[in-house]
Design a protein around this motif. Structure first.
Motif, PDB file in Angstrom:
ATOM      1  N   ASN A 193       0.726  -1.242   0.052  1.00 45.04           N
ATOM      2  CA  ASN A 193       0.158   0.021  -0.083  1.00 45.04           C
ATOM      3  C   ASN A 193       1.039   1.339   0.158  1.00 45.04           C
ATOM      4  OD1 ASN A 193      -2.226  -1.529   0.094  1.00 45.04           O
ATOM      5  ND2 ASN A 193      -2.609  -1.399   2.241  1.00 45.04           N
ATOM      6  N   LEU A 194       2.047   1.217  -0.130  1.00 43.28           N
ATOM      7  CA  LEU A 194       3.042   2.319  -0.124  1.00 43.28           C
ATOM      8  C   LEU A 194       3.328   2.807  -1.605  1.00 43.28           C
ATOM      9  CD1 LEU A 194       5.028   3.942   1.602  1.00 43.28           C
ATOM     10  CD2 LEU A 194       6.996   2.221   1.025  1.00 43.28           C
ATOM     11  N   THR A 195       3.116   4.146  -1.647  1.00 38.88           N
ATOM     12  CA  THR A 195       3.511   4.915  -2.822  1.00 38.88           C
ATOM     13  C   THR A 195       4.609   5.926  -2.689  1.00 38.88           C
ATOM     14  OG1 THR A 195       1.344   4.612  -3.577  1.00 38.88           O
ATOM     15  CG2 THR A 195       2.415   6.087  -4.503  1.00 38.88           C
ATOM     16  N   VAL A 196       5.700   5.933  -3.417  1.00 37.72           N
ATOM     17  CA  VAL A 196       6.657   6.883  -3.031  1.00 37.72           C
ATOM     18  C   VAL A 196       6.678   7.672  -4.749  1.00 37.72           C
ATOM     19  CG1 VAL A 196       9.279   7.111  -3.036  1.00 37.72           C
ATOM     20  CG2 VAL A 196       8.018   5.564  -1.733  1.00 37.72           C
ATOM     21  N   THR A 197       6.963   9.082  -4.553  1.00 39.20           N
ATOM     22  CA  THR A 197       6.759   9.851  -5.726  1.00 39.20           C
ATOM     23  C   THR A 197       7.915  10.889  -5.545  1.00 39.20           C
ATOM     24  OG1 THR A 197       4.368   9.794  -5.571  1.00 39.20           O
ATOM     25  CG2 THR A 197       5.479  11.476  -7.009  1.00 39.20           C
ATOM     26  N   PHE A 198       8.726  11.019  -6.536  1.00 41.05           N
ATOM     27  CA  PHE A 198       9.770  12.072  -6.683  1.00 41.05           C
ATOM     28  C   PHE A 198       9.256  13.132  -7.356  1.00 41.05           C
ATOM     29  CE2 PHE A 198      11.855   8.083  -5.923  1.00 41.05           C
ATOM     30  CZ  PHE A 198      13.180   8.525  -4.993  1.00 41.05           C
ATOM     31  N   TYR A 199       9.874  14.404  -6.794  1.00 45.21           N
ATOM     32  CA  TYR A 199       9.492  15.535  -7.231  1.00 45.21           C
ATOM     33  C   TYR A 199      10.386  16.658  -7.728  1.00 45.21           C
ATOM     34  CZ  TYR A 199       4.675  14.838  -5.628  1.00 45.21           C
ATOM     35  OH  TYR A 199       3.470  14.391  -5.333  1.00 45.21           O
ATOM     36  N   ARG A 200      10.347  17.487  -8.700  1.00 48.82           N
ATOM     37  CA  ARG A 200      10.975  18.404  -9.106  1.00 48.82           C
ATOM     38  C   ARG A 200      10.393  19.771  -9.072  1.00 48.82           C
ATOM     39  NH1 ARG A 200      11.938  21.823 -13.452  1.00 48.82           N
ATOM     40  NH2 ARG A 200      14.061  22.471 -13.890  1.00 48.82           N
ATOM     41  N   GLY A 201      10.695  20.127  -7.935  1.00 45.93           N
ATOM     42  CA  GLY A 201       9.786  21.665  -7.323  1.00 45.93           C
ATOM     43  C   GLY A 201       8.316  20.860  -7.159  1.00 45.93           C
ATOM     44  N   GLN A 202       7.483  21.372  -7.728  1.00 48.83           N
ATOM     45  CA  GLN A 202       6.227  20.920  -7.527  1.00 48.83           C
ATOM     46  C   GLN A 202       5.576  20.024  -8.623  1.00 48.83           C
ATOM     47  OE1 GLN A 202       4.370  21.653  -4.843  1.00 48.83           O
ATOM     48  NE2 GLN A 202       6.239  22.563  -4.062  1.00 48.83           N
ATOM     49  N   THR A 203       6.741  19.661  -9.563  1.00 46.46           N
ATOM     50  CA  THR A 203       6.210  18.771 -10.760  1.00 46.46           C
ATOM     51  C   THR A 203       6.605  17.310 -10.430  1.00 46.46           C
ATOM     52  OG1 THR A 203       6.791  20.385 -12.202  1.00 46.46           O
ATOM     53  CG2 THR A 203       6.575  18.352 -13.185  1.00 46.46           C
ATOM     54  N   ALA A 204       5.669  16.339 -10.406  1.00 48.00           N
ATOM     55  CA  ALA A 204       6.009  14.816 -10.195  1.00 48.00           C
ATOM     56  C   ALA A 204       6.709  14.297 -11.196  1.00 48.00           C
ATOM     57  CB  ALA A 204       4.626  14.120  -9.989  1.00 48.00           C
ATOM     58  N   LEU A 205       7.952  13.717 -10.850  1.00 46.10           N
ATOM     59  CA  LEU A 205       8.918  13.042 -11.669  1.00 46.10           C
ATOM     60  C   LEU A 205       8.461  11.546 -12.174  1.00 46.10           C
ATOM     61  CD1 LEU A 205      12.132  14.400 -10.449  1.00 46.10           C
ATOM     62  CD2 LEU A 205      10.780  15.235 -12.521  1.00 46.10           C
ATOM     63  N   GLY A 206       8.013  10.926 -11.039  1.00 46.16           N
ATOM     64  CA  GLY A 206       7.835   9.398 -11.373  1.00 46.16           C
ATOM     65  C   GLY A 206       7.509   8.909  -9.771  1.00 46.16           C
ATOM     66  N   GLU A 207       6.937   7.591 -10.053  1.00 46.97           N
ATOM     67  CA  GLU A 207       6.602   6.836  -8.650  1.00 46.97           C
ATOM     68  C   GLU A 207       7.330   5.269  -8.994  1.00 46.97           C
ATOM     69  OE1 GLU A 207       2.394   6.339  -8.351  1.00 46.97           O
ATOM     70  OE2 GLU A 207       2.233   8.302  -7.850  1.00 46.97           O
ATOM     71  N   PRO A 208       8.449   5.080  -8.427  1.00 49.45           N
ATOM     72  CA  PRO A 208       9.171   3.935  -8.645  1.00 49.45           C
ATOM     73  C   PRO A 208       8.261   2.585  -8.077  1.00 49.45           C
ATOM     74  CG  PRO A 208      10.181   5.410  -7.123  1.00 49.45           C
ATOM     75  CD  PRO A 208       9.384   5.960  -7.788  1.00 49.45           C
ATOM     76  N   LYS A 209       8.590   1.452  -8.354  1.00 47.83           N
ATOM     77  CA  LYS A 209       7.623   0.446  -7.468  1.00 47.83           C
ATOM     78  C   LYS A 209       8.827  -0.153  -6.659  1.00 47.83           C
ATOM     79  CE  LYS A 209       4.312   0.683 -10.398  1.00 47.83           C
ATOM     80  NZ  LYS A 209       2.903   1.285  -9.772  1.00 47.83           N
ATOM     81  N   SER A 210       8.155  -0.750  -5.410  1.00 47.72           N
ATOM     82  CA  SER A 210       8.671  -1.322  -4.441  1.00 47.72           C
ATOM     83  C   SER A 210       9.220  -2.654  -4.929  1.00 47.72           C
ATOM     84  CB  SER A 210       8.047  -1.568  -3.056  1.00 47.72           C
ATOM     85  OG  SER A 210       8.684  -2.211  -2.273  1.00 47.72           O
ATOM     86  N   SER A 211      10.566  -3.148  -4.594  1.00 47.83           N
ATOM     87  CA  SER A 211      10.974  -4.485  -4.781  1.00 47.83           C
ATOM     88  C   SER A 211      10.361  -5.464  -4.071  1.00 47.83           C
ATOM     89  CB  SER A 211      12.554  -4.386  -4.921  1.00 47.83           C
ATOM     90  OG  SER A 211      12.866  -4.317  -3.561  1.00 47.83           O
ATOM     91  N   LYS A 212       9.762  -5.355  -3.002  1.00 52.57           N
ATOM     92  CA  LYS A 212       9.063  -6.243  -2.012  1.00 52.57           C
ATOM     93  C   LYS A 212       7.642  -5.999  -2.092  1.00 52.57           C
ATOM     94  CE  LYS A 212      12.926  -5.306   1.318  1.00 52.57           C
ATOM     95  NZ  LYS A 212      13.215  -4.937   2.635  1.00 52.57           N
ATOM     96  N   ARG A 213       6.858  -5.520  -3.303  1.00 60.61           N
ATOM     97  CA  ARG A 213       5.441  -5.207  -3.283  1.00 60.61           C
ATOM     98  C   ARG A 213       4.821  -6.653  -3.547  1.00 60.61           C
ATOM     99  NH1 ARG A 213       1.861  -1.110  -4.715  1.00 60.61           N
ATOM    100  NH2 ARG A 213       3.559   0.337  -4.745  1.00 60.61           N
ATOM    101  N   GLU A 214       5.617  -7.708  -4.312  1.00 62.45           N
ATOM    102  CA  GLU A 214       5.037  -8.627  -4.584  1.00 62.45           C
ATOM    103  C   GLU A 214       4.998  -9.581  -3.674  1.00 62.45           C
ATOM    104  OE1 GLU A 214       3.571  -8.974  -7.463  1.00 62.45           O
ATOM    105  OE2 GLU A 214       4.196  -7.096  -8.281  1.00 62.45           O
ATOM    106  N   LYS A 215       5.794  -9.324  -2.502  1.00 63.65           N
ATOM    107  CA  LYS A 215       5.962 -10.541  -1.364  1.00 63.65           C
ATOM    108  C   LYS A 215       4.700 -10.141  -0.511  1.00 63.65           C
ATOM    109  CE  LYS A 215      10.958 -10.606  -1.943  1.00 63.65           C
ATOM    110  NZ  LYS A 215      12.209 -10.611  -0.971  1.00 63.65           N
ATOM    111  N   ASP A 216       4.106  -9.064  -0.414  1.00 62.41           N
ATOM    112  CA  ASP A 216       3.009  -8.871   0.562  1.00 62.41           C
ATOM    113  C   ASP A 216       3.463  -8.990   1.908  1.00 62.41           C
ATOM    114  OD1 ASP A 216       0.524  -8.025   1.349  1.00 62.41           O
ATOM    115  OD2 ASP A 216      -0.272 -10.066   1.068  1.00 62.41           O
ATOM    116  N   GLU A 217       4.558  -8.401   2.234  1.00 60.75           N
ATOM    117  CA  GLU A 217       5.057  -8.637   3.777  1.00 60.75           C
ATOM    118  C   GLU A 217       4.099  -7.942   4.539  1.00 60.75           C
ATOM    119  OE1 GLU A 217       7.791  -9.809   4.883  1.00 60.75           O
ATOM    120  OE2 GLU A 217       9.012 -10.316   2.897  1.00 60.75           O
ATOM    121  N   PRO A 218       3.703  -9.036   5.785  1.00 63.28           N
ATOM    122  CA  PRO A 218       2.760  -8.397   6.643  1.00 63.28           C
ATOM    123  C   PRO A 218       3.496  -7.568   7.755  1.00 63.28           C
ATOM    124  CG  PRO A 218       3.391 -10.856   7.054  1.00 63.28           C
ATOM    125  CD  PRO A 218       4.006 -10.119   5.912  1.00 63.28           C
ATOM    126  N   LYS A 219       5.150  -7.739   7.705  1.00 62.58           N
ATOM    127  CA  LYS A 219       5.606  -7.051   8.830  1.00 62.58           C
ATOM    128  C   LYS A 219       6.277  -5.816   8.374  1.00 62.58           C
ATOM    129  CE  LYS A 219       6.935 -11.285  11.291  1.00 62.58           C
ATOM    130  NZ  LYS A 219       8.049 -12.225  11.697  1.00 62.58           N
TER     131      LYS A 219
END
Length: 221
Positions: free
Chosen positions: A21-47
């Motif tokens: 459920n985590l979303t990380v967004t990089f910005y240049r000033g107020q302009t969004a550059l992109g949202e890289p995907k988590s390498s652990k998203r597919e594992k559905d870590e409960p901890k």
């Protein structure tokens, strides 16, 4: 920062769960550059997990004085964060001793998510027991003595709690009744003595009067 050079931006996120459920967004000033995907998203870590997110940029002269930054969001829905399912009930004292004619209160309060429901099973003549966490009897009698069982349940499961109730005789009422009986007996005895004395006194007076009359008659003859 030199124009035309490639740079790697880093954003470290610590102790986050669930990572899907985590979303990380990089910005240049107020302009969004992109949202890289988590390498652990597919594992559905409960901890909770920690991870470093990266984003590559190529600098230009327009980047002079511009702030690059990142934002991390944990999307948990409209209701916000929810505690894990749980069901806990306090253990009652054993046994519960109460005097007859006093009020009885049994508390089966619990901590639960989702909120639990309650069902009571009393030992006696009570046909409509409480369906809440508190069981109440206004004036307890010897017939109400016994085991009261409280059933607590939610999606997590079900727990039963037993209250053993011992009802003792009300000695105060017994003492009052005994005092009343003694006073009543004393009144009855007093009345009986008074009647006997009064009757004896009247009979003695009659005998004395009759004897005096006989003596007067003898003198007249």
């Amino acid at each position: 920062m030199s124009e035309g050079q490639q740079y790697t931006l880093q954003c470290e996120v610590r102790d986050v769960a669930p990572v899907k459920n985590l979303t990380v967004t990089f910005y240049r000033g107020q302009t969004a550059l992109g949202e890289p995907k988590s390498s652990k998203r597919e594992k559905d870590e409960p901890k909770p997990v920690s991870e470093v997110f990266t984003w590559n940029i190529t600098s230009t002269k327009e980047d002079d004085g511009v702030q690059f930054w990142c934002e991390a969001k944990l999307e948990l829905g409209a209701e916000g964060p929810q505690p894990p399912p749980v069901l806990e009930v306090s253990i009652p004292p054993d046994p519960i001793i109460i005097r007859e004619e006093n009020p009885l209160t049994l508390n089966c309060s619990s901590v639960g998510n989702p909120p639990p429901s309650y069902t009571w099973t009393p030992p006696s003549r009570i046909t409509s027991p409480s369906n809440g966490s508190v069981f109440f009897i206004n004036s307890i009698t010897r017939e109400d003595e016994g085991s009261y069982t409280c059933y607590v349940s939610n999606e997590k499961g079900s727990i039963s709690v037993q209250f053993d109730v011992t009802v003792q005789a009300n000695h105060l009422a017994l003492i009052i009744g005994l005092v009343v009986a003694v006073v009543l007996l004393a009144v009855i005895v007093g009345v009986a003595v008074f009647i006997s004395y009064h009757r004896y006194y009247k009979e003695g007076a009659y005998n004395l009067w009759d004897r005096s009359s006989d003596q007067r008659k003898g003198l007249e003859v």
